[in-house]
Motif scaffolding. Structure first.
Motif, PDB file in Angstrom:
ATOM      1  N   LYS A 138       0.830  -1.199   0.000  1.00  0.00           N
ATOM      2  CA  LYS A 138       0.000   0.000   0.000  1.00  0.00           C
ATOM      3  C   LYS A 138       0.863   1.247   0.000  1.00  0.00           C
ATOM      4  CE  LYS A 138      -4.155  -1.685   2.136  1.00  0.00           C
ATOM      5  NZ  LYS A 138      -5.188  -1.436   3.107  1.00  0.00           N
ATOM      6  N   LYS A 139       0.251   2.357  -0.327  1.00  0.00           N
ATOM      7  CA  LYS A 139       0.932   3.635  -0.188  1.00  0.00           C
ATOM      8  C   LYS A 139       1.159   3.880   1.301  1.00  0.00           C
ATOM      9  CE  LYS A 139      -0.967   5.882  -4.254  1.00  0.00           C
ATOM     10  NZ  LYS A 139      -1.758   7.014  -4.749  1.00  0.00           N
ATOM     11  N   ALA A 140       2.269   4.532   1.624  1.00  0.00           N
ATOM     12  CA  ALA A 140       2.619   4.737   3.028  1.00  0.00           C
ATOM     13  C   ALA A 140       1.576   5.600   3.744  1.00  0.00           C
ATOM     14  CB  ALA A 140       3.995   5.376   3.136  1.00  0.00           C
ATOM     15  N   ALA A 141       1.029   6.599   3.060  1.00  0.00           N
ATOM     16  CA  ALA A 141       0.045   7.483   3.681  1.00  0.00           C
ATOM     17  C   ALA A 141      -1.243   6.727   4.014  1.00  0.00           C
ATOM     18  CB  ALA A 141      -0.259   8.654   2.757  1.00  0.00           C
ATOM     19  N   SER A 142      -1.681   5.859   3.117  1.00  0.00           N
ATOM     20  CA  SER A 142      -2.908   5.107   3.388  1.00  0.00           C
ATOM     21  C   SER A 142      -2.655   3.978   4.385  1.00  0.00           C
ATOM     22  CB  SER A 142      -3.494   4.542   2.098  1.00  0.00           C
ATOM     23  OG  SER A 142      -2.621   3.593   1.548  1.00  0.00           O
ATOM     24  N   ALA A 143      -1.434   3.469   4.441  1.00  0.00           N
ATOM     25  CA  ALA A 143      -1.112   2.417   5.406  1.00  0.00           C
ATOM     26  C   ALA A 143      -1.095   2.964   6.829  1.00  0.00           C
ATOM     27  CB  ALA A 143       0.237   1.786   5.074  1.00  0.00           C
ATOM     28  N   VAL A 144      -0.687   4.218   7.004  1.00  0.00           N
ATOM     29  CA  VAL A 144      -0.694   4.831   8.337  1.00  0.00           C
ATOM     30  C   VAL A 144      -2.125   5.030   8.815  1.00  0.00           C
ATOM     31  CG1 VAL A 144      -0.127   6.954   9.597  1.00  0.00           C
ATOM     32  CG2 VAL A 144       1.551   5.923   8.100  1.00  0.00           C
ATOM     33  N   ASN A 145      -3.029   5.350   7.889  1.00  0.00           N
ATOM     34  CA  ASN A 145      -4.427   5.582   8.251  1.00  0.00           C
ATOM     35  C   ASN A 145      -5.206   4.283   8.459  1.00  0.00           C
ATOM     36  OD1 ASN A 145      -4.048   8.342   8.131  1.00  0.00           O
ATOM     37  ND2 ASN A 145      -4.531   8.417   5.952  1.00  0.00           N
ATOM     38  N   GLU A 146      -4.619   3.159   8.097  1.00  0.00           N
ATOM     39  CA  GLU A 146      -5.252   1.849   8.272  1.00  0.00           C
ATOM     40  C   GLU A 146      -5.392   1.529   9.769  1.00  0.00           C
ATOM     41  OE1 GLU A 146      -6.656  -1.574   6.225  1.00  0.00           O
ATOM     42  OE2 GLU A 146      -5.686   0.128   5.295  1.00  0.00           O
TER      43      GLU A 146
ATOM     44  N   SER B 270       8.372   5.163  11.779  1.00  0.00           N
ATOM     45  CA  SER B 270       9.831   5.243  11.857  1.00  0.00           C
ATOM     46  C   SER B 270      10.463   5.057  10.486  1.00  0.00           C
ATOM     47  CB  SER B 270      10.350   4.190  12.831  1.00  0.00           C
ATOM     48  OG  SER B 270      11.744   4.212  12.874  1.00  0.00           O
ATOM     49  N   ALA B 271       9.948   4.125   9.698  1.00  0.00           N
ATOM     50  CA  ALA B 271      10.471   3.900   8.346  1.00  0.00           C
ATOM     51  C   ALA B 271      10.230   5.114   7.459  1.00  0.00           C
ATOM     52  CB  ALA B 271       9.834   2.659   7.731  1.00  0.00           C
ATOM     53  N   ILE B 272       9.065   5.741   7.598  1.00  0.00           N
ATOM     54  CA  ILE B 272       8.755   6.937   6.815  1.00  0.00           C
ATOM     55  C   ILE B 272       9.671   8.086   7.228  1.00  0.00           C
ATOM     56  CG2 ILE B 272       6.981   8.679   6.374  1.00  0.00           C
ATOM     57  CD1 ILE B 272       4.921   6.381   6.660  1.00  0.00           C
ATOM     58  N   ALA B 273       9.896   8.233   8.538  1.00  0.00           N
ATOM     59  CA  ALA B 273      10.786   9.285   9.025  1.00  0.00           C
ATOM     60  C   ALA B 273      12.224   9.049   8.571  1.00  0.00           C
ATOM     61  CB  ALA B 273      10.711   9.365  10.546  1.00  0.00           C
ATOM     62  N   ASN B 274      12.659   7.786   8.563  1.00  0.00           N
ATOM     63  CA  ASN B 274      14.001   7.467   8.065  1.00  0.00           C
ATOM     64  C   ASN B 274      14.140   7.831   6.585  1.00  0.00           C
ATOM     65  OD1 ASN B 274      14.792   6.475  10.528  1.00  0.00           O
ATOM     66  ND2 ASN B 274      14.434   4.339   9.989  1.00  0.00           N
ATOM     67  N   ALA B 275      13.092   7.551   5.819  1.00  0.00           N
ATOM     68  CA  ALA B 275      13.129   7.869   4.396  1.00  0.00           C
ATOM     69  C   ALA B 275      13.224   9.370   4.172  1.00  0.00           C
ATOM     70  CB  ALA B 275      11.883   7.316   3.707  1.00  0.00           C
TER      71      ALA B 275
ATOM     72  N   ASP C 117      10.912  11.409  -1.120  1.00  0.00           N
ATOM     73  CA  ASP C 117       9.631  12.116  -1.105  1.00  0.00           C
ATOM     74  C   ASP C 117       8.594  11.260  -0.388  1.00  0.00           C
ATOM     75  OD1 ASP C 117       7.566  13.852  -1.562  1.00  0.00           O
ATOM     76  OD2 ASP C 117       7.335  13.347  -3.684  1.00  0.00           O
ATOM     77  N   VAL C 118       8.020  11.792   0.683  1.00  0.00           N
ATOM     78  CA  VAL C 118       7.081  11.029   1.519  1.00  0.00           C
ATOM     79  C   VAL C 118       5.798  10.715   0.761  1.00  0.00           C
ATOM     80  CG1 VAL C 118       5.765  11.096   3.674  1.00  0.00           C
ATOM     81  CG2 VAL C 118       8.045  12.069   3.591  1.00  0.00           C
ATOM     82  N   ASP C 119       5.393  11.595  -0.146  1.00  0.00           N
ATOM     83  CA  ASP C 119       4.135  11.397  -0.869  1.00  0.00           C
ATOM     84  C   ASP C 119       4.201  10.256  -1.875  1.00  0.00           C
ATOM     85  OD1 ASP C 119       3.045  13.524   0.526  1.00  0.00           O
ATOM     86  OD2 ASP C 119       3.771  14.984  -0.955  1.00  0.00           O
ATOM     87  N   ARG C 120       5.412   9.845  -2.262  1.00  0.00           N
ATOM     88  CA  ARG C 120       5.558   8.778  -3.248  1.00  0.00           C
ATOM     89  C   ARG C 120       6.032   7.462  -2.651  1.00  0.00           C
ATOM     90  NH1 ARG C 120       9.067  11.949  -7.232  1.00  0.00           N
ATOM     91  NH2 ARG C 120      10.220  10.020  -7.134  1.00  0.00           N
ATOM     92  N   LEU C 121       5.960   7.317  -1.332  1.00  0.00           N
ATOM     93  CA  LEU C 121       6.439   6.087  -0.681  1.00  0.00           C
ATOM     94  C   LEU C 121       5.373   5.007  -0.696  1.00  0.00           C
ATOM     95  CD1 LEU C 121       8.270   7.422   2.505  1.00  0.00           C
ATOM     96  CD2 LEU C 121       9.299   6.557   0.415  1.00  0.00           C
TER      97      LEU C 121
ATOM     98  N   VAL D  22      10.218   0.773   3.178  1.00  0.00           N
ATOM     99  CA  VAL D  22       9.423   1.633   2.297  1.00  0.00           C
ATOM    100  C   VAL D  22      10.286   2.015   1.102  1.00  0.00           C
ATOM    101  CG1 VAL D  22       7.869   2.526   4.061  1.00  0.00           C
ATOM    102  CG2 VAL D  22      10.017   3.687   3.647  1.00  0.00           C
ATOM    103  N   ARG D  23       9.637   2.120  -0.046  1.00  0.00           N
ATOM    104  CA  ARG D  23      10.352   2.408  -1.293  1.00  0.00           C
ATOM    105  C   ARG D  23       9.679   3.586  -1.990  1.00  0.00           C
ATOM    106  NH1 ARG D  23      10.095  -2.567  -4.248  1.00  0.00           N
ATOM    107  NH2 ARG D  23      11.839  -3.199  -2.955  1.00  0.00           N
ATOM    108  N   GLU D  24      10.488   4.440  -2.570  1.00  0.00           N
ATOM    109  CA  GLU D  24       9.962   5.570  -3.336  1.00  0.00           C
ATOM    110  C   GLU D  24       9.676   5.107  -4.754  1.00  0.00           C
ATOM    111  OE1 GLU D  24      11.105  10.233  -3.662  1.00  0.00           O
ATOM    112  OE2 GLU D  24      12.685   8.811  -4.150  1.00  0.00           O
TER     113      GLU D  24
END
Length: 122
Positions: free
Chosen positions: A39-47, A59-64, A71-75, A113-115
């Protein structure tokens, strides 16, 4: 003289977070991790996911963002793998002087997480 730094294991467009010794069985944690894989990282956080999994994902998003300038929006969540940790063994007394074994498993969670490339966004 210090030894040489080990090369980075992840690709340039990836970031990783590892959460160790979570007090839940690996089998249950893998079911939760399966809900965010791909899933996209933003939608996975809201899950609706467990607190520990959300903590590792954040933590993975912050590391990225902070360590690898991604870019956080494309993770997307490329991997969410679960490993077996230690097992505490306890016992519970039963009737007639018997004892029943209780196992308390721990597990490890790794989130990568991957961009996505710009061509994949379109």
């Amino acid at each position: 003289m210090s030894k040489q730094a080990t090369p980075r294991r992840e690709a340039d467009n990836e970031a990783k977070a590892v959460l160790r010794t979570i007090r839940v069985s690996p089998r249950k944690l893998d079911l939760v991790a399966a809900t965010i894989r791909g899933k996209k990282a933003a939608s996975a956080v809201n899950e609706r996911i467990a607190q520990d999994v959300r903590k590792a994902l954040n933590s993975a998003i912050a590391n990225a963002e902070n360590n690898h300038n991604l870019d956080v929006d494309r993770l997307i969540v490329a991997e969410a793998s679960v490993g077996k940790g230690l097992v505490m063994k306890r016992f519970q007394t039963r009737g007639r002087g018997r004892a029943a074994g209780i196992i308390k498993p721990f597990s490890h969670l790794t989130i990568v997480v991957r961009e996505r490339a710009e061509t994949e966004d379109k």
